[in-house]
Write a protein that holds these residues in place. Structure first.
Motif, PDB file in Angstrom:
ATOM      1  N   SER A  44       0.811  -1.298   0.139  1.00  0.00           N
ATOM      2  CA  SER A  44      -0.067  -0.068   0.081  1.00  0.00           C
ATOM      3  C   SER A  44       0.896   1.247  -0.032  1.00  0.00           C
ATOM      4  O   SER A  44       0.282   2.448  -0.013  1.00  0.00           O
ATOM      5  N   THR A  45       2.106   1.392   0.084  1.00  0.00           N
ATOM      6  CA  THR A  45       2.896   2.343  -0.066  1.00  0.00           C
ATOM      7  C   THR A  45       2.669   3.128  -1.259  1.00  0.00           C
ATOM      8  O   THR A  45       2.981   4.369  -1.343  1.00  0.00           O
ATOM      9  N   VAL A  46       2.515   2.478  -2.352  1.00  0.00           N
ATOM     10  CA  VAL A  46       2.095   3.221  -3.458  1.00  0.00           C
ATOM     11  C   VAL A  46       1.084   3.990  -3.606  1.00  0.00           C
ATOM     12  O   VAL A  46       0.962   5.078  -4.606  1.00  0.00           O
ATOM     13  N   LYS A  47       0.109   3.866  -2.653  1.00  0.00           N
ATOM     14  CA  LYS A  47      -1.012   5.023  -2.416  1.00  0.00           C
ATOM     15  C   LYS A  47      -0.676   6.253  -2.278  1.00  0.00           C
ATOM     16  O   LYS A  47      -1.313   7.420  -2.588  1.00  0.00           O
ATOM     17  N   VAL A  48       0.779   6.380  -1.814  1.00  0.00           N
ATOM     18  CA  VAL A  48       1.118   8.072  -1.776  1.00  0.00           C
ATOM     19  C   VAL A  48       1.412   8.356  -3.086  1.00  0.00           C
ATOM     20  O   VAL A  48       1.051   9.429  -3.770  1.00  0.00           O
ATOM     21  N   ASP A 100      13.735   3.494 -10.147  1.00  0.00           N
ATOM     22  CA  ASP A 100      13.532   2.082 -10.262  1.00  0.00           C
ATOM     23  C   ASP A 100      12.314   1.342 -10.278  1.00  0.00           C
ATOM     24  O   ASP A 100      11.983   0.230 -10.176  1.00  0.00           O
ATOM     25  N   SER A 101      11.229   2.370 -10.250  1.00  0.00           N
ATOM     26  CA  SER A 101      10.008   1.932 -10.362  1.00  0.00           C
ATOM     27  C   SER A 101       9.463   1.300 -11.497  1.00  0.00           C
ATOM     28  O   SER A 101       9.427   1.946 -12.539  1.00  0.00           O
ATOM     29  N   THR A 102       8.169   0.465 -11.180  1.00  0.00           N
ATOM     30  CA  THR A 102       7.346   0.335 -12.277  1.00  0.00           C
ATOM     31  C   THR A 102       6.021   0.325 -11.599  1.00  0.00           C
ATOM     32  O   THR A 102       5.546  -0.265 -10.570  1.00  0.00           O
ATOM     33  N   PHE A 103       5.135   1.259 -12.321  1.00  0.00           N
ATOM     34  CA  PHE A 103       4.032   1.523 -11.673  1.00  0.00           C
ATOM     35  C   PHE A 103       2.608   0.817 -12.551  1.00  0.00           C
ATOM     36  O   PHE A 103       2.494   0.930 -13.755  1.00  0.00           O
ATOM     37  N   LEU A 104       1.727   0.068 -11.843  1.00  0.00           N
ATOM     38  CA  LEU A 104       0.711  -0.615 -12.409  1.00  0.00           C
ATOM     39  C   LEU A 104      -0.544  -0.457 -11.485  1.00  0.00           C
ATOM     40  O   LEU A 104      -1.213   0.603 -11.735  1.00  0.00           O
ATOM     41  N   ASP A 105      -0.719  -1.177 -10.510  1.00  0.00           N
ATOM     42  CA  ASP A 105      -1.840  -1.076  -9.715  1.00  0.00           C
ATOM     43  C   ASP A 105      -1.832  -0.101  -8.514  1.00  0.00           C
ATOM     44  O   ASP A 105      -0.761   0.046  -8.007  1.00  0.00           O
ATOM     45  N   PRO A 106      -2.949   0.834  -8.759  1.00  0.00           N
ATOM     46  CA  PRO A 106      -2.921   2.198  -7.915  1.00  0.00           C
ATOM     47  C   PRO A 106      -3.047   1.887  -6.434  1.00  0.00           C
ATOM     48  O   PRO A 106      -2.715   2.880  -5.645  1.00  0.00           O
ATOM     49  N   ALA A 107      -3.493   0.792  -5.933  1.00  0.00           N
ATOM     50  CA  ALA A 107      -3.549   0.252  -4.602  1.00  0.00           C
ATOM     51  C   ALA A 107      -2.508  -0.284  -3.907  1.00  0.00           C
ATOM     52  O   ALA A 107      -2.304  -0.691  -2.889  1.00  0.00           O
ATOM     53  N   VAL A 146       4.350   8.261   7.402  1.00  0.00           N
ATOM     54  CA  VAL A 146       3.643   8.637   5.855  1.00  0.00           C
ATOM     55  C   VAL A 146       2.565   7.384   5.645  1.00  0.00           C
ATOM     56  O   VAL A 146       1.244   7.812   5.504  1.00  0.00           O
ATOM     57  N   LYS A 147       3.187   6.372   5.416  1.00  0.00           N
ATOM     58  CA  LYS A 147       2.099   5.158   4.908  1.00  0.00           C
ATOM     59  C   LYS A 147       2.637   3.900   5.314  1.00  0.00           C
ATOM     60  O   LYS A 147       3.899   3.725   4.897  1.00  0.00           O
ATOM     61  N   THR A 148       1.881   2.856   5.738  1.00  0.00           N
ATOM     62  CA  THR A 148       2.377   1.468   5.922  1.00  0.00           C
ATOM     63  C   THR A 148       1.700   0.649   4.746  1.00  0.00           C
ATOM     64  O   THR A 148       0.794   1.014   3.951  1.00  0.00           O
ATOM     65  N   GLY A 149       2.329  -0.468   4.583  1.00  0.00           N
ATOM     66  CA  GLY A 149       1.617  -1.388   3.664  1.00  0.00           C
ATOM     67  C   GLY A 149       2.018  -2.826   3.977  1.00  0.00           C
ATOM     68  O   GLY A 149       3.033  -3.232   4.940  1.00  0.00           O
ATOM     69  N   PHE A 150       1.187  -3.686   3.391  1.00  0.00           N
ATOM     70  CA  PHE A 150       1.322  -5.321   3.737  1.00  0.00           C
ATOM     71  C   PHE A 150       0.731  -6.013   2.796  1.00  0.00           C
ATOM     72  O   PHE A 150      -0.346  -5.899   2.675  1.00  0.00           O
ATOM     73  N   THR A 151       1.456  -7.132   2.031  1.00  0.00           N
ATOM     74  CA  THR A 151       0.463  -8.185   1.468  1.00  0.00           C
ATOM     75  C   THR A 151       1.360  -9.493   1.743  1.00  0.00           C
ATOM     76  O   THR A 151       2.746  -9.197   2.312  1.00  0.00           O
ATOM     77  N   GLY A 175       5.437  -8.609   1.735  1.00  0.00           N
ATOM     78  CA  GLY A 175       5.966  -8.563   3.272  1.00  0.00           C
ATOM     79  C   GLY A 175       5.528  -6.974   3.672  1.00  0.00           C
ATOM     80  O   GLY A 175       4.680  -6.481   3.162  1.00  0.00           O
ATOM     81  N   GLY A 176       6.091  -6.583   4.777  1.00  0.00           N
ATOM     82  CA  GLY A 176       5.922  -5.417   5.329  1.00  0.00           C
ATOM     83  C   GLY A 176       6.586  -4.358   4.542  1.00  0.00           C
ATOM     84  O   GLY A 176       7.834  -4.432   4.153  1.00  0.00           O
ATOM     85  N   THR A 177       6.104  -3.198   4.140  1.00  0.00           N
ATOM     86  CA  THR A 177       6.778  -2.087   3.626  1.00  0.00           C
ATOM     87  C   THR A 177       6.241  -0.760   4.198  1.00  0.00           C
ATOM     88  O   THR A 177       5.213  -0.600   5.066  1.00  0.00           O
ATOM     89  N   PHE A 178       6.999   0.283   4.253  1.00  0.00           N
ATOM     90  CA  PHE A 178       6.705   1.364   5.164  1.00  0.00           C
ATOM     91  C   PHE A 178       7.592   2.623   4.774  1.00  0.00           C
ATOM     92  O   PHE A 178       8.550   2.596   4.095  1.00  0.00           O
ATOM     93  N   ILE A 179       7.022   3.699   4.717  1.00  0.00           N
ATOM     94  CA  ILE A 179       7.481   4.983   4.650  1.00  0.00           C
ATOM     95  C   ILE A 179       7.149   5.791   5.978  1.00  0.00           C
ATOM     96  O   ILE A 179       6.106   5.964   6.038  1.00  0.00           O
TER      97      ILE A 179
END
Length: 437
Positions: free
Chosen positions: A107-111, A196-203, A272-277, A281-285
């Motif tokens: 979910s960090t990509v939501k930023v 280094d990014s590839t953007f596809l899913d906005p969520a 700023v933003k947490t994420g997890f799938t 794994g866990g992602t975090f800004i």
């Protein structure tokens, strides 16, 4: 396992209740302890912010790792595949591991979704929710298709509680489709200086949950994204809010509690933003400010709690010297570009309706609008605020503890009386049932 956007269970403590008697015995002690703890912490918060001496962590020697940069000094050993720590003012990298390896974002990509949507349609647009958006997996608000939502409310839902339906609604409203929005995110990322990014899913959904494919970002790019979010006058206050309350167009109330539990618990935390799938794994800004210094931390592929890892890296960073002007021993992030200054990407046609009265859906029309404007039902509680005076807090908690003691004593007396009556009745029954001699 939790879906994307849900809180990672490793970041919460679950206490099992082992009988009502034990709970009652602990209540009084907990109340008195709480009074002492809150009084102490409130006293500390009333003093000017200082950098506490962190506990001595397990450190790793500075090294150059695959896809990473040379890290000066030593840093805590955190359970994550990639991480990076940045001085917020200079953009200089203080340390990192595999900082340029692209990984699943969760979910960090939501930023990035928020920044790109603001760039395309501004903060005052109205967005119609499609069936595709309404059908996203949890976390979600449960918005039915056809509802029209203010842009700000969808953004708050997406950034604070990681609502996937809100993220898809913003993408479609801003660019007409998630495919077109992915192209817009790519253009925004290029202008921000991502590498280094590839953007596809906005969520940040991946696997079968995604309608388009997974987004990938490196720790370096996540840190750039974090600085851009904090610099934005709309997104910055949202990601720093502990709680946001809003009312949907159908009159339903939504109480949004930020998944970033460092807000309010870590000194100077900014969001700023947490994420997890399961796959990511866990992602975090995350970021924090103490005095005049701001530190930004990015984590990807965490195998443990991102809150623990983020706190450890922040603690370490605040002990590092401030980079001298003009000195560069590691990579330096690009300046935090204002989204309002970016031209709209070519070939993207927004479908959301601007509600600012300017007729211009571009962000520049409302760049200076304060967070929460345009939504008469949105209120936010940040990690700051004016605490009650220390003596008042202490007296209130002591009084509460005393009241709890009285209640428990009365309850205990009633229970003893009930047990006595039970013993008498049981004794009578046994006499009646005993054989006559």
């Amino acid at each position: 396992m939790p879906e994307d956007g849900e809180a990672d269970p490793r970041d919460f403590s679950f206490v099992a209740t082992r009988g009502r008697a034990r709970l009652r015995r602990g209540t009084l002690a907990a109340s008195l302890g709480l009074a002492l703890v809150v009084a102490t912490t409130t006293t500390a918060s009333a003093a000017p912010a200082t950098t506490p001496a962190p506990s001595t962590p397990t450190t790793v020697a500075a090294s150059t790792s695959t896809g990473g940069a040379i890290t000066p000094g030593s840093a805590p050993a955190v359970l994550a595949k990639s991480w990076m720590v940045v001085d917020g003012a200079t953009g200089q990298v203080l340390g990192g591991k595999d900082v340029h390896t692209a990984r699943l974002t969760a979910s960090t990509v939501k930023v990035m979704t928020a920044l790109t949507a603001l760039r395309l349609i501004g903060p005052n647009a109205k967005v119609t929710v499609s069936a595709l958006a309404a059908g996203r997996t949890a976390m979600r608000l449960g918005i039915p298709p056809g509802q029209v939502w203010p842009m700000r409310d969808l953004m708050a839902s997406m950034l604070v509680v990681s609502a996937n339906d809100a993220a898809y609604a913003l993408a479609e409203g801003a660019a007409g489709s998630v495919d077109s929005f992915a192209k817009a995110m790519t253009d925004t990322g290029r202008r921000l200086g991502l590498q280094d990014s590839t953007f596809l899913d906005p969520a940040g959904l991946d696997g079968r949950d995604s309608a388009i494919g997974a987004s990938m970002m490196s720790a370096y790019d996540l840190a750039v994204l974090g600085r851009a979010a904090l610099a934005d006058p709309v997104i910055g206050p949202m990601v720093g809010s502990k709680v946001i309350d809003l009312v949907g167009p159908d009159g339903a109330a939504h109480h949004l509690v930020n998944h970033n539990r460092l807000l309010g618990s870590y000194s100077g935390a900014l969001g700023v933003k947490t994420g997890f799938t399961s796959a990511a794994g866990g992602t975090f800004i995350t970021a924090a400010k103490r005095g005049d210094r701001t530190i930004v931390v990015a984590i990807a592929g965490a195998g443990g709690s991102v809150l623990v890892a983020g706190s450890a890296l922040l603690d370490w960073a605040f002990t590092q010297p401030v980079p001298a002007a003009g000195t560069t021993t590691t990579e330096v992030l690009p300046p935090a570009t204002q989204i309002a200054q970016m031209p709209a990407p070519a070939g993207i046609t927004p479908v959301a309706v601007d509600d600012s009265g300017s007729g211009d859906g571009n962000r520049s029309a409302g760049a200076e609008a304060p967070a929460g404007a345009g939504s008469t039902h949105l209120t936010a509680t940040t990690s700051g605020g004016s605490p009650l005076p220390v003596p008042v807090v202490a007296l209130l908690l002591v009084a509460l503890a005393g009241a709890g003691a009285v209640v428990l004593r009365r309850r205990s007396m009633r229970q003893r009386a009930a047990l006595t009556r039970y013993d008498h009745v049981l004794g009578g029954l046994l006499l009646l049932e005993s054989p006559r001699r």
